[in-house]
Design an enzyme around this catalytic site. Structure first.
Site, mmCIF file in Angstrom:
data_model
loop_
_atom_site.group_PDB
_atom_site.id
_atom_site.type_symbol
_atom_site.label_atom_id
_atom_site.label_comp_id
_atom_site.label_asym_id
_atom_site.label_seq_id
_atom_site.Cartn_x
_atom_site.Cartn_y
_atom_site.Cartn_z
ATOM 1 N N ASP A 1 0.817 -1.214 0.000
ATOM 2 C CA ASP A 1 0.000 0.000 0.000
ATOM 3 C C ASP A 1 0.850 1.264 0.000
ATOM 4 O OD1 ASP A 1 -2.561 -0.775 -0.352
ATOM 5 O OD2 ASP A 1 -3.311 -0.067 1.580
ATOM 6 N N ASP A 27 -10.935 -6.137 11.101
ATOM 7 C CA ASP A 27 -10.858 -7.579 11.260
ATOM 8 C C ASP A 27 -11.920 -8.104 12.223
ATOM 9 O OD1 ASP A 27 -9.663 -6.310 13.417
ATOM 10 O OD2 ASP A 27 -7.643 -6.944 12.885
#
Length: 732
Positions: free
Chosen positions: A141, A442
């Site tokens: 990223d 998550d």
């Protein structure tokens, strides 16, 4: 059938021993807590009497502590332990093992050095698993050509490293970790592989120091043509390179064996499009991998979490491929363990009790939380599939998707799946993939999967599956816990609250288990009250606890002794040390009075529209002097932080209050009588002072760069003075 027959399970589950005795013990503590509540309610000072405000506040705090303690018991009342039978898995399914796609995520080559990232990549490429069924994807990223270059070098080294690992059954399979471990008997091969690794490391480090890739290297690799002078980490096209094509018969190691597929991806980013941090990265990987390898199983790891157990995938498959219960399991979560934790776990980074006790308890209610790394998923459940009792998804091997497609065409068709506009008007980030809009994407994703009817499993093998890098400074630790607690609290007050969203979808025990973590942040209020008000009343000579001769002293004494004796025993049983437990108590206090406070405030501001949640990456490297202090277990403060102002203020306030009380008591020659009346307040204030000794040292005695900044010292002293003045004014 006999032992290991075709009908024998691939895993077994055992209940923890001594559960009944523990429940009786916990019930006795709860009786003590109830008696404390009765004491508070029945002894409230009348209007106008000293201490009425503090008494009411302590009642509220003790009600909260009692309620929260009950929540923590949920994860201790039904603990289960799993054991896998990998030999049975091999006997039945070795030729039919499913394809596994492994996702490694990185975001910043400065905070997450490329050499560390590729050690993680190499460790998972060398799994004890058929290479033609293994595909490794690195999501960058940061869009860094340095990371891409490091991956290219790792691909070359992998041709030597993977056969070496298999020949000598190497553990761990991260080269850096392996070379740092014990000496090996295979001296000749070891010298060669070390030399090859050192050569790769030097080339990568040289490029990192230069900050760019040489023209000579650029000319050899077409992927670097995708970088240009106008590219930035937040504004660039999709960069995708299939570094090793596992389908290619020429992709072989030095022993002539096949290699796993290896892919580099930097998804497209534009300033006008929100990239959704790690969740966005994971969703791009899910789509891209579906077009290249389409493994039925996905393992995701953080870039610092190298594989420490080459058979971990087989452990997970024992659950997912079990004939009787495997079809119910969506994901297998391994614990997060760390290689750089000091002997006495200075910052309580190991999360020892959570890993060794609490997650085993949640496993007994339908499964642990998904914690973002070291987790093996079914691909279809990540993509939104609901559980159906009559439907069993096929986990066996199928030919790869795109088997006949050329590499250039496959790369081009995959790039559009990682574009920043692909998800517009789709269910990605909502019903498909990882969910957006929360710092702990998550946890909320795992909850939604479980609410669709799936179960999860906690796998905690004797040899730890993954080892990562823990924070090495106090600021890193507090910021990390601030992000976790803020994200968990946001879940609680969102439409995905376990108490509401999970009602009727997951077990009550699992709901309460989620709430235990979602309520981390609100703990700050009761903790701050308990660490400040009793000390201020001690300074005034006002008692807010029963005296030693009172029968009401007994429940307080019992709850304190029983709770902390069990806490100590639990920590030691989990593999900790005595000093480690004391450090754990200190960090518990620091988190609750700083990290959780800011998480609580930021969450409230977020829902009022005054702030946005962000994703803060924890640094994986430290300066040499910081590392040396960490190894010596000297607490690192260093940078100025509002969190430190709060910690220092609370610490200095308690020191001032106890000193003032003792001075007054000695002057009046009433030490013994006062001690009987104020014993618990003296104990509380004294413990807070002792636990803060490293902080006092950083405030006043230390001269190194890890000391408390002068600005924090002055601010905290001003707040202490202000607190004492306000206390006197309120008393008048």
């Amino acid at each position: 059938m006999g032992e290991g027959g075709i009908n024998s399970p691939l895993f077994e589950t055992k209940r923890a021993e001594g559960i009944v005795l523990y429940r009786l013990f916990a019930a006795s503590i709860f009786v003590g807590i109830c008696l404390i509540w009765v004491y508070r309610v029945s002894h409230i000072p009348k209007a106008g009497e000293d201490g009425r405000f503090g008494w009411m506040g302590l009642l509220a705090a003790e009600l909260w502590f009692g309620f929260y303690w009950l929540l923590t018991q949920v994860s201790r009342w039904n603990r289960v332990y799993r054991h896998t039978f990998k030999d049975r898995l091999s006997q039945r399914y070795e030729e039919e093992l499913p394809g596994v796609d492994i996702f490694v995520c990185t975001a910043d080559p400065t905070i997450e050095p490329p050499i560390m990232v590729i050690n993680t990549v190499l460790s998972v490429m060398a799994y004890d698993y058929p290479p033609e069924k293994l595909s490794v994807y690195l999501s960058d990223d940061g869009g860094s050509e340095l990371t891409c270059y490091a991956l290219l070098k790792a691909a070359e080294f992998a041709k030597h490293w993977i056969p070496y690992c298999k020949k000598y059954n190497v553990e761990p399979r991260s080269p850096a970790a392996y070379f740092a471990s014990q000496a090996s008997d295979n001296a000749g091969d070891l010298t060669l592989i070390k030399r090859l690794y050192k050569d790769m490391e030097n080339k990568i480090e040289s490029a990192v120091k230069l900050g760019s890739i040489s023209e000579e290297v650029r000319s050899k690799h077409k992927c670097f043509s995708q970088w240009n002078a106008y590219l930035s980490p937040r504004d660039h096209d999709t960069i995708l390179q299939i570094v090793i094509d596992g389908r290619d018969p020429n992709a072989r190691d030095v022993e002539g064996c096949g290699l796993p597929t290896l892919v580099y991806l930097a998804r497209e980013k534009r300033p006008q499009h929100h990239h959704n941090f790690k969740a966005g990265s994971m969703n791009a990987l899910i789509r891209v991998s579906s077009n290249i390898s389409n493994g039925k199983v996905i393992l995701n790891v953080d870039c610092d979490m190298y594989s420490n157990n080459s058979t971990a995938i087989r452990d997970a498959l024992c659950f997912l491929m079990d004939e009787e219960k495997g079809h119910e399991i969506a994901f297998v979560q391994f614990p997060q363990n760390f290689e750089n934790v000091t002997k006495n776990d200075l910052y309580s980074s190991s999360l020892r009790v959570i890993s060794e006790v609490e997650f085993h308890g949640l496993d007994g209610y339908g499964g642990p939380l998904y914690v973002g790394s070291g987790c093996v998923h079914r691909r279809d459940t990540l993509c939104g599939r609901k559980f159906s009792k009559g439907c069993k998804s096929e986990m066996k091997w199928e030919n790869r998707k795109g088997e006949e497609t050329s590499i250039p065409k496959l790369e081009e068709s995959s790039k559009r799946l990682a574009s920043c506009t692909f998800e517009v008007n789709t269910q990605w980030g909502k019903e498909m993939g990882l969910k957006y809009g929360c710092p702990v994407e998550d946890v909320i994703t795992g909850l939604s999967i479980q609410c669709r009817g799936w179960k999860s499993v906690y796998c905690n093998p004797t040899r730890k599956a993954f080892l990562g890098v823990a924070p090495t400074t106090l600021p890193q630790t507090l910021v990390q816990h601030k992000r976790w607690s803020e994200g968990d609290f946001q879940i609680l007050v969102s439409k995905y609250s376990p108490a509401l969203y999970g009602h009727g979808k997951i077990s009550l025990g699992l709901q309460l288990g989620y709430c235990c973590y979602c309520l981390w942040a609100p703990n700050c209020l009761a903790t701050l009250f308990y660490t400040i008000l009793p000390s201020l009343y001690l300074l005034k000579g006002i008692s807010v606890f029963p005296q030693i001769t009172s029968p009401w002293f007994i429940p307080f004494a019992y709850v304190i002794i029983a709770k902390y004796t069990w806490s100590f025993g639990e920590f030691m049983w989990s593999g900790g040390t005595m000093l480690g437990w004391w450090n754990d108590q200190r960090i518990w206090l620091y988190k609750r009075t700083s990290s959780y406070l800011f998480a609580f405030i930021d969450t409230i501001l977020h829902y009022l529209g005054y702030s946005d949640s962000g994703f803060v990456i924890t640094a994986k490297v430290a300066d040499e002097d910081v590392s040396q202090r960490y190894e010596k277990e000297i607490m690192e403060f260093g940078a100025s932080s509002p969190m430190f102002v709060i910690l220092a203020t609370v610490a200095l306030l308690n020191l001032y209050c106890l000193a003032g009380f003792l001075k007054e008591a000695i002057a009046r020659n009433g030490t013994v009588g006062v001690y009987e009346t104020m014993a618990l307040q003296i104990l509380l204030c004294g413990v807070l002072i002792v636990i803060n000794l490293p902080l006092y040292e950083a405030l006043c005695l230390r001269k190194d760069n890890g000391k408390m900044p002068s600005s924090v010292v002055f601010k905290s002293m001003a707040f202490v003075a202000l607190s004492c003045v306000c206390s006197k004014l309120l008393n008048n």
